[in-house]
Design a protein around this motif. Sequence first.
Motif, PDB file in Angstrom:
ATOM      1  N   ALA A  53       0.814  -1.215   0.000  1.00 32.74           N
ATOM      2  CA  ALA A  53       0.000   0.000   0.000  1.00 32.74           C
ATOM      3  C   ALA A  53       0.851   1.269   0.000  1.00 32.74           C
ATOM      4  CB  ALA A  53      -0.922   0.005   1.224  1.00 32.74           C
ATOM      5  N   LEU A  54       2.173   1.111  -0.175  1.00 25.32           N
ATOM      6  CA  LEU A  54       3.079   2.243  -0.051  1.00 25.32           C
ATOM      7  C   LEU A  54       3.641   2.688  -1.399  1.00 25.32           C
ATOM      8  CD1 LEU A  54       5.118   1.124   3.103  1.00 25.32           C
ATOM      9  CD2 LEU A  54       2.981   2.432   3.017  1.00 25.32           C
ATOM     10  N   ASP A  55       4.086   3.945  -1.453  1.00 27.92           N
ATOM     11  CA  ASP A  55       4.733   4.468  -2.656  1.00 27.92           C
ATOM     12  C   ASP A  55       6.154   3.917  -2.747  1.00 27.92           C
ATOM     13  OD1 ASP A  55       6.783   6.537  -1.490  1.00 27.92           O
ATOM     14  OD2 ASP A  55       4.911   6.915  -0.422  1.00 27.92           O
ATOM     15  N   PRO A  56       6.812   4.042  -3.918  1.00 29.91           N
ATOM     16  CA  PRO A  56       8.147   3.456  -4.104  1.00 29.91           C
ATOM     17  C   PRO A  56       9.187   3.931  -3.094  1.00 29.91           C
ATOM     18  CG  PRO A  56       7.209   4.020  -6.228  1.00 29.91           C
ATOM     19  CD  PRO A  56       6.273   4.565  -5.193  1.00 29.91           C
ATOM     20  N   LEU A  57       9.152   5.209  -2.710  1.00 30.10           N
ATOM     21  CA  LEU A  57      10.136   5.723  -1.764  1.00 30.10           C
ATOM     22  C   LEU A  57       9.953   5.100  -0.378  1.00 30.10           C
ATOM     23  CD1 LEU A  57      12.497   7.685  -1.384  1.00 30.10           C
ATOM     24  CD2 LEU A  57      10.839   9.451  -0.764  1.00 30.10           C
ATOM     25  N   SER A  58       8.693   5.030   0.063  1.00 30.73           N
ATOM     26  CA  SER A  58       8.410   4.407   1.360  1.00 30.73           C
ATOM     27  C   SER A  58       8.734   2.919   1.327  1.00 30.73           C
ATOM     28  CB  SER A  58       6.939   4.605   1.737  1.00 30.73           C
ATOM     29  OG  SER A  58       6.636   5.969   1.898  1.00 30.73           O
ATOM     30  N   THR A  59       8.466   2.289   0.196  1.00 27.16           N
ATOM     31  CA  THR A  59       8.791   0.865   0.033  1.00 27.16           C
ATOM     32  C   THR A  59      10.287   0.637   0.190  1.00 27.16           C
ATOM     33  OG1 THR A  59       6.893   0.403  -1.390  1.00 27.16           O
ATOM     34  CG2 THR A  59       8.792  -1.062  -1.615  1.00 27.16           C
ATOM     35  N   ALA A  60      11.082   1.482  -0.436  1.00 30.17           N
ATOM     36  CA  ALA A  60      12.546   1.357  -0.351  1.00 30.17           C
ATOM     37  C   ALA A  60      13.017   1.508   1.096  1.00 30.17           C
ATOM     38  CB  ALA A  60      13.212   2.394  -1.250  1.00 30.17           C
ATOM     39  N   LYS A  61      12.395   2.438   1.840  1.00 29.46           N
ATOM     40  CA  LYS A  61      12.777   2.641   3.247  1.00 29.46           C
ATOM     41  C   LYS A  61      12.470   1.394   4.078  1.00 29.46           C
ATOM     42  CE  LYS A  61      12.546   7.664   3.775  1.00 29.46           C
ATOM     43  NZ  LYS A  61      11.916   8.791   4.493  1.00 29.46           N
ATOM     44  N   ILE A  62      11.297   0.813   3.845  1.00 35.00           N
ATOM     45  CA  ILE A  62      10.922  -0.396   4.584  1.00 35.00           C
ATOM     46  C   ILE A  62      11.875  -1.544   4.236  1.00 35.00           C
ATOM     47  CG2 ILE A  62       9.144  -2.179   4.868  1.00 35.00           C
ATOM     48  CD1 ILE A  62       8.267   0.275   6.287  1.00 35.00           C
ATOM     49  N   GLU A  63      12.198  -1.691   2.960  1.00 35.20           N
ATOM     50  CA  GLU A  63      13.120  -2.761   2.546  1.00 35.20           C
ATOM     51  C   GLU A  63      14.487  -2.592   3.195  1.00 35.20           C
ATOM     52  OE1 GLU A  63      13.304  -3.156  -1.682  1.00 35.20           O
ATOM     53  OE2 GLU A  63      11.210  -3.773  -1.875  1.00 35.20           O
ATOM     54  N   ASP A  64      15.004  -1.361   3.201  1.00 36.23           N
ATOM     55  CA  ASP A  64      16.302  -1.102   3.850  1.00 36.23           C
ATOM     56  C   ASP A  64      16.229  -1.454   5.328  1.00 36.23           C
ATOM     57  OD1 ASP A  64      17.351  -0.194   1.464  1.00 36.23           O
ATOM     58  OD2 ASP A  64      17.114   1.932   1.950  1.00 36.23           O
TER      59      ASP A  64
END
Length: 252
Positions: free
Chosen positions: A178-189
């Motif tokens: 449910a997140l945008d690409p930038l937020s997704t990248a933060k969660i993955e990191d």
Amino acid sequence: MEGTILRTENLCASFGTNQILKNINIDIPEKKVTAFMGPSGCGKTTFLRCINRMHELNPEATVQGKIRLHYEDVYQMDAMTLRRKVGMVFQRPNPFPTMSIYENVIAGFTLNGLKLKKAEKDAIVEDALRKVALWDEVKDKLNNRATSLSGGQQQRLCLARTVAMKPEVILLDEPTSALDPLSTAKIEDLLYELKGNYTLVIVTHNMQQAARISDMTAFFYLGELLEFDDTKKVFTNPKNEKTQNYITGRFG
């Protein structure tokens, strides 16, 4: 498998007469990221919910077989104790809307009736928010409603709420869908950093995400576990033809 923290033995799960999982046998390694992938409706989320016994909250749900946490049968454990050891983050951010950011982080303690001194609460809140890289963004507005945060921040807050309880395992059901690409990248990191201290099990429909962040990958199809191996092996040299077809986009 060496360093196994979760083991299932002939795990079957159903809703009424509809069998969702069929004889799942898997050893999930400790302090690694294990990704579950497969087409929609193949049993991934049901498997996740069986691990911390949320599946049984549905009155029509049944489970057969064993799930062991450190060789202890989770169905012989007190459910609340289990859920403190095995936390869960859901598909959509679900902070408690009437609570502040601060109250959300310590909600697990409050809801379980665990009494803490103010200094203890403060330390837990700061530590958990630092672990999810949210402290610097919210330290001056801890008394604000959690719903004032962006979607990505809310999901990290939910992760902080889970981490605050010091679980051994964190289950994540499509936590970035449910997140945008930038937020997704933060969660993955963040997940990559957290695996040094926690065992992470993530359900994802995003194959690129599974390839990026997981150490092990399991492929589910129609309720069966068809393949489970090192992520690089699964993506570069899968043993099962259906895994190969799924990865190459022949079905989804």
